[in-house]
Design a protein around this motif. Structure first.
Motif: not given
Length: 571
Positions: A240-242, A244-250, A190-193
Motif C-alpha cells: 500500500i505504501a509503494l 501510494a508513493w507511486y500514485a503521488q508521483l503521477l 515477495l508476494a505483495f511486492l
C-alpha cells in the motif's frame, strides 16, 4: 487397488518421488533434459523473429507513447499524438524506454520485456508444478504455457499482458511457498511486492487477481493462518505504501487507477448489464467459454478431462493442490467473465493455472495405473477432433490469413505440411487405439510443432504480405524521390497506430498536426503529397478550396489502409 492406495499425496512440503527414477543421477538427468527441452521451445517461441513488423495497432500505440515520453522528457505524464494518455500507468512504458535505451529503438528491444516476462512465467510454472506434484507435472505445465495459442500470440508482443501474467504468477508462487509448502512466511513480502508492481503496471486488478485466489482458497479451507502472520500484514502495508508513493508521483489523471471504488467500477460495473447479460463491449457473459477452445489450442483437447479429474478428488479440502488449481482456474475465469470489458489477451493471465491443471493430468496419468491404462471416451473424442483440426488446418488454414491479414502467397512449405500431417495422423492412430501415454506425448510434439508453424511461417507471412513497416518503407522511398514534398496528415488518434509509429520514427515524412498546418503547407509550397487514412481522406475531399487526388493505396490488415494523396489549391 483401493482409492486410498492410488491417491497421490499432494500439497505437503515433500512431494511424491517418481518410481520411474531408480537413482538420484537418473532423476537429475531427467530434469536436465526437461529444462533443456523447455529452453529450446520457450526460447524459440519468445525470441525468434522478434524483428518482424509491429502488429494489430496496440504495439504501435505503446511504442509511440514510449517514444513521445522520451522526446518530451516527461516520464510521469504520458501523451499520444499530443493527447494526454491516462488509460494506463507509466511503469510499462518505463520498461520499454529502459529496453530501447540499452538495445536501441527497434522491434526486438520493444518486445524484449514481454518475451523475458513470458520465459519467466514458464520457469515459475515449471518450478511450481515440480514442487506441488512432480517434475513430470512441472515439465508439461510449463510446456502448456510456452505453446498455448493465446500466450504464443500475445506473450511476445509490445503488450502489458505478458508482464502482468508474470507478476501475478510470481505473487501466487511466493504465497504458495508459505501457504501450501510450509516455508518461511517472509515469502509474503515477495508476494505483495509482485502484487504492487502488477497494480503499478496495469491498474488495481494486477493486485486483486492474485488476492482473489488467495482469499478464495483460505475461505474454502477455513484457514486463517495467513491473516495471523505478521509478515502478511507487513507485506500488505508495504504494498500500500509503494502504491501510494507511486500514485503521488503521477498527475491527477492517473489517480483513478489506484482508488478502490474506481477500480471495482471500471472492472466489474455493468458487467452483467445489457441484453442477455452482455458486457458493455458487446460480449456475452459466456464469451470466454468459447474463446478457451481457440486460445488454449492445442491443449484445449485435454481441458475437460483434466477438469473432471480434479473435480473427482473430493472432498477438495483434504486435497490442497487440487483445490488450489480449481480455485486458480475457475476463480480467474469467473472474474474475467463478469468483468465489464472482455479482451482476448486478458486470458494470458489464466495460462499458468491452465498449464498446472494439465500438468496435473499428465502427472496422474503417469502415477496412477487406473488413469494410465484407460482413455475415457470424452478424451478420445477430443483427441480425434484435435488431430483432424491439425490435418485440416494444413490444407485450409490459409483462408483466415487471407481474410484477416491479406496473405495471398503459400504460407507453409510442403515439407512442413508433411511433417505436421504425419504427427497429426499419429495422434489420430493413438487416439483411435486408446494408447493414452502415446497420445499425450503426441499432443506435446504437435504443440512444439505449432510454435514453429506460428513463429517461422505465420508471422513472417503476415510481415511480407501487408505489414505496416513494409508499407511505410515504400512510402519513405517515394518521399525521397523527386516530386512535391510529402507530409503525414493523421491528426488526433490514428486508426493505424503501427504505421504512424514507423512514419514518426524519423523525419523522412514530416508531420502536419492539424488542418491549419496542411492549408499553410499548400499555400507556401504549392502542390504537396499527403499520407493519410481513409477518414481523413474523405474529410479533405469535402473541403472547398482544395483539389485532392488519390495517387496510391497501401493495403493494411483490418481495413487500416493508408492513402497517398496529391493536394493543391483550386485555381
Amino acid at each position: 487397488m483401493s482409492r486410498s492406495s492410488e491417491q497421490v499425496s499432494m500439497g505437503s512440503v515433500g512431494h511424491e518421488q517418481e518410481s520411474a527414477m531408480p537413482s538420484w543421477w537418473e532423476a537429475d538427468t531427467h530434469r536436465y533434459v526437461q529444462v533443456l527441452l523447455l529452453a529450446l521451445v520457450g526460447g524459440w517461441a519468445y525470441f525468434a523473429n522478434l524483428h518482424l513488423s509491429l502488429l494489430e495497432g496496440s504495439e504501435g500505440l505503446y511504442a509511440g507513447i514510449a517514444g513521445e515520453m522520451v522526446r518530451r522528457g516527461e516520464f510521469f505524464d504520458l501523451t499520444y499524438q499530443g493527447i494526454p494518455y491516462f488509460n494506463k500507468p507509466p511503469l510499462f512504458f518505463w520498461l520499454l524506454n529502459l529496453s530501447t535505451s540499452v538495445w536501441g529503438d527497434h522491434e526486438i528491444a520493444l518486445r524484449l520485456p514481454g518475451s523475458l516476462a513470458a520465459v519467466g512465467t514458464i520457469l515459475l510454472t515449471y518450478v511450481l508444478g515440480t514442487q506441488l506434484m512432480s517434475s513430470r507435472a512441472g515439465f508439461w505445465a510449463a510446456l502448456v504455457v510456452a505453446t498455448s495459442h493465446v500466450f504464443l500470440w500475445y506473450g511476445r508482443r509490445v503488450l502489458f499482458d505478458s508482464t502482468l501474467t508474470f507478476l501475478v504468477t510470481l505473487a501466487l508462487f511466493a504465497w504458495i511457498q508459505v501457504q501450501i509448502l510450509g516455508r518461511s512466511s517472509r515469502w509474503y513480502l515477495l508476494a505483495f511486492l509482485s502484487m504492487a508492481l502488477g497494480a503499478m503496471l496495469k491498474e488495481m486488478h494486477g493486485f486483486f487477481l492474485p488476492l482473489l485466489i488467495m482469499a478464495l482458497y483460505a475461505v474454502i479451507q477455513r484457514d486463517a493462518r495467513m491473516v495471523r502472520d505478521k509478515f502478511f500484514w507487513i507485506g500488505l502495508a508495504g504494498a500500500i505504501a509503494l502504491l501510494a508513493w507511486y500514485a503521488q508521483l503521477l498527475s491527477v489523471g492517473y489517480q483513478h487507477h489506484f482508488l478502490l471504488g474506481s477500480a471495482i467500477k471500471s472492472v466489474w460495473n455493468s458487467g452483467l448489464s445489457g441484453a442477455a447479460g452482455t458486457s458493455k463491449d458487446g460480449h456475452p457473459i459466456y464469451w470466454y467459454l468459447g474463446m478457451m477452445w481457440a486460445d488454449f489450442f492445442p491443449w484445449c483437447a485435454l481441458l475437460p478431462s483434466a477438469l473432471l479429474l480434479l473435480w473427482r478428488q473430493r472432498p477438495l479440502r483434504s486435497h490442497q493442490t487440487e483445490l488450489l488449481l480449481l480455485v486458480w482456474v475457475l476463480g480467474l475465469f469467473t472474474a474475467f467473465s463478469l468483468a465489464t470489458l472482455k479482451r482476448e489477451p486478458y486470458l494470458t493471465t489464466l495460462v499458468p493455472g491452465i498449464g498446472l491443471m494439465i500438468g496435473y493430468f499428465y502427472h496422474r496419468s503417469g502415477a496412477s495405473q487406473e488413469v494410465a491404462r484407460t482413455m475415457p471416451p470424452l478424451l478420445r473424442g477430443f483427441l480425434v477432433i484435435l488431430a483432424l483440426v491439425f490435418i485440416g488446418g494444413m490444407f485450409f488454414g490459409a483462408a483466415p490469413l487471407r481474410r484477416r491479414w491479406l496473405v495471398s502467397a503459400p504460407v507453409v512449405s510442403p515439407a512442413f505440411i508433411v511433417i505436421m500431417v504425419s504427427l497429426a495422423g499419429t495422434l489420430l492412430y493413438a487416439a483411435i487405439t486408446a494408447r493414452l501415454q502415446f497420445a499425450l506425448r503426441m499432443v506435446g510434439l504437435l504443440a512444439a510443432a505449432y510454435v514453429v508453424l506460428v513463429v517461422n511461417y505465420v508471422f513472417p507471412a503476415i510481415d511480407q504480405a501487408a505489414s505496416p513497416r513494409k508499407a511505410t518503407e515504400q512510402i519513405k522511398s517515394l518521399a525521397k524521390e523527386a516530386g512535391p514534398p510529402m507530409f503525414l496528415f493523421i491528426p488526433g488518434w490514428p486508426k493505424n497506430e503501427d504505421a504512424v509509429y514507423y512514419l514518426k520514427r524519423d523525419t523522412v515524412v514530416r508531420d502536419l498536426p492539424d488542418e491549419d498546418a496542411l492549408h499553410h503547407a499548400v499555400r507556401t509550397q504549392g502542390p504537396i503529397r499527403v499520407i493519410t487514412e481513409e477518414s481523413q481522406m474523405a474529410a479533405l475531399q469535402k473541403q472547398a478550396g482544395l483539389v485532392v487526388e488519390t495517387l496510391q493505396e497501401f493495403l493494411q490488415p483490418g481495413r487500416k489502409h493508408l492513402y497517398l494523396l496529391s493536394v493543391h489549391a483550386k485555381s
